[in-house]
Design a protein around this motif. Structure first.
Motif, PDB file in Angstrom:
ATOM      1  N   GLY A  21       0.645  -1.363   0.149  1.00 55.83           N
ATOM      2  CA  GLY A  21       0.116  -0.114  -0.042  1.00 55.83           C
ATOM      3  C   GLY A  21       0.751   1.220  -0.041  1.00 55.83           C
ATOM      4  O   GLY A  21       0.239   2.405   0.159  1.00 55.83           O
ATOM      5  N   MET A  22       2.336   1.071   0.073  1.00 53.13           N
ATOM      6  CA  MET A  22       2.925   2.371   0.050  1.00 53.13           C
ATOM      7  C   MET A  22       2.969   3.111  -1.167  1.00 53.13           C
ATOM      8  O   MET A  22       3.012   4.142  -1.231  1.00 53.13           O
ATOM      9  CB  MET A  22       4.564   2.104   0.451  1.00 53.13           C
ATOM     10  CG  MET A  22       4.647   1.739   1.889  1.00 53.13           C
ATOM     11  SD  MET A  22       4.082   3.102   3.181  1.00 53.13           S
ATOM     12  CE  MET A  22       5.481   4.236   2.471  1.00 53.13           C
ATOM     13  N   ALA A  23       2.666   2.416  -2.223  1.00 53.01           N
ATOM     14  CA  ALA A  23       2.665   3.180  -3.639  1.00 53.01           C
ATOM     15  C   ALA A  23       1.452   3.885  -3.822  1.00 53.01           C
ATOM     16  O   ALA A  23       1.518   5.090  -4.179  1.00 53.01           O
ATOM     17  CB  ALA A  23       2.558   1.992  -4.840  1.00 53.01           C
ATOM     18  N   THR A  24       0.586   3.651  -2.969  1.00 52.53           N
ATOM     19  CA  THR A  24      -0.917   4.408  -3.270  1.00 52.53           C
ATOM     20  C   THR A  24      -0.555   5.616  -2.247  1.00 52.53           C
ATOM     21  O   THR A  24      -0.934   6.866  -2.686  1.00 52.53           O
ATOM     22  CB  THR A  24      -1.905   3.660  -2.472  1.00 52.53           C
ATOM     23  OG1 THR A  24      -2.308   2.673  -3.256  1.00 52.53           O
ATOM     24  CG2 THR A  24      -3.415   4.386  -2.503  1.00 52.53           C
ATOM     25  N   ALA A  25       0.116   5.476  -1.119  1.00 49.35           N
ATOM     26  CA  ALA A  25       0.355   6.863  -0.134  1.00 49.35           C
ATOM     27  C   ALA A  25       1.272   7.542  -0.927  1.00 49.35           C
ATOM     28  O   ALA A  25       1.095   8.931  -0.924  1.00 49.35           O
ATOM     29  CB  ALA A  25       1.128   6.127   1.217  1.00 49.35           C
ATOM     30  N   GLU A  26       2.124   7.210  -1.589  1.00 49.00           N
ATOM     31  CA  GLU A  26       3.341   8.167  -2.453  1.00 49.00           C
ATOM     32  C   GLU A  26       2.418   8.827  -3.729  1.00 49.00           C
ATOM     33  O   GLU A  26       2.797   9.761  -3.784  1.00 49.00           O
ATOM     34  CB  GLU A  26       4.396   7.189  -2.844  1.00 49.00           C
ATOM     35  CG  GLU A  26       5.281   6.445  -1.823  1.00 49.00           C
ATOM     36  CD  GLU A  26       6.353   5.500  -2.302  1.00 49.00           C
ATOM     37  OE1 GLU A  26       6.113   4.909  -3.521  1.00 49.00           O
ATOM     38  OE2 GLU A  26       7.078   4.968  -1.449  1.00 49.00           O
ATOM     39  N   TYR A  27       1.629   7.976  -4.075  1.00 49.62           N
ATOM     40  CA  TYR A  27       0.876   8.767  -5.432  1.00 49.62           C
ATOM     41  C   TYR A  27       0.010   9.739  -4.554  1.00 49.62           C
ATOM     42  O   TYR A  27      -0.139  10.706  -5.236  1.00 49.62           O
ATOM     43  CB  TYR A  27       0.023   7.930  -5.758  1.00 49.62           C
ATOM     44  CG  TYR A  27       0.502   6.908  -7.147  1.00 49.62           C
ATOM     45  CD1 TYR A  27       1.528   7.375  -7.917  1.00 49.62           C
ATOM     46  CD2 TYR A  27       0.400   5.482  -6.952  1.00 49.62           C
ATOM     47  CE1 TYR A  27       1.998   6.534  -8.949  1.00 49.62           C
ATOM     48  CE2 TYR A  27       1.147   4.634  -8.042  1.00 49.62           C
ATOM     49  CZ  TYR A  27       1.921   5.404  -8.702  1.00 49.62           C
ATOM     50  OH  TYR A  27       2.636   4.470  -9.677  1.00 49.62           O
ATOM     51  N   ALA A  28      -0.441   9.647  -3.619  1.00 46.84           N
ATOM     52  CA  ALA A  28      -1.254  10.593  -2.772  1.00 46.84           C
ATOM     53  C   ALA A  28      -0.687  11.979  -2.569  1.00 46.84           C
ATOM     54  O   ALA A  28      -0.952  12.820  -2.920  1.00 46.84           O
ATOM     55  CB  ALA A  28      -2.179   9.937  -1.604  1.00 46.84           C
ATOM     56  N   VAL A  29       0.439  11.635  -2.166  1.00 46.75           N
ATOM     57  CA  VAL A  29       1.692  12.677  -1.608  1.00 46.75           C
ATOM     58  C   VAL A  29       1.994  13.471  -2.874  1.00 46.75           C
ATOM     59  O   VAL A  29       1.960  14.692  -2.875  1.00 46.75           O
ATOM     60  CB  VAL A  29       2.733  12.181  -0.935  1.00 46.75           C
ATOM     61  CG1 VAL A  29       3.692  13.458  -0.875  1.00 46.75           C
ATOM     62  CG2 VAL A  29       2.372  11.580   0.392  1.00 46.75           C
ATOM     63  N   GLY A  30       2.040  12.628  -3.948  1.00 47.23           N
ATOM     64  CA  GLY A  30       2.557  13.492  -5.374  1.00 47.23           C
ATOM     65  C   GLY A  30       1.436  14.143  -5.774  1.00 47.23           C
ATOM     66  O   GLY A  30       1.603  15.165  -6.479  1.00 47.23           O
ATOM     67  N   THR A  31       0.108  13.707  -5.685  1.00 48.55           N
ATOM     68  CA  THR A  31      -0.945  14.435  -6.195  1.00 48.55           C
ATOM     69  C   THR A  31      -1.225  15.519  -5.428  1.00 48.55           C
ATOM     70  O   THR A  31      -1.294  16.900  -6.085  1.00 48.55           O
ATOM     71  CB  THR A  31      -2.060  13.551  -6.206  1.00 48.55           C
ATOM     72  OG1 THR A  31      -2.187  12.358  -6.718  1.00 48.55           O
ATOM     73  CG2 THR A  31      -3.408  14.201  -6.566  1.00 48.55           C
TER      74      THR A  31
END
Length: 72
Positions: free
Chosen positions: A28-38
């Motif tokens: 699930g870290m990839a989803t969190a990283e995408y959220a921070v990038g967004t």
């Protein structure tokens, strides 16, 4: 067998939509990283919109283009 044993022993946990392994601590870290990038991208976009709406920036752009066209 008690409920504590059944929680510790399975290799995978069914999350409903997908199957995530317990051994993967970064699931699930990839989803969190995408959220921070967004959030970062939209924040930068908001700042750029604010800058473009300022009178001093419009004046700066018009002066730059005016000077470029006078040199040509």
């Amino acid at each position: 067998m008690n409920s504590i044993d059944t929680i510790d022993t399975p290799e995978a946990v069914d999350t409903g939509a997908e199957l995530a392994t317990i051994e993967d601590p970064e699931a699930g870290m990839a989803t969190a990283e995408y959220a921070v990038g967004t959030v970062a991208a939209t924040s930068l976009g908001g700042i750029l919109v604010w800058i473009f709406e300022q009178d001093w920036f419009r004046e700066l752009l018009s002066n730059v283009f005016r000077n470029v066209f006078t040199l040509l």
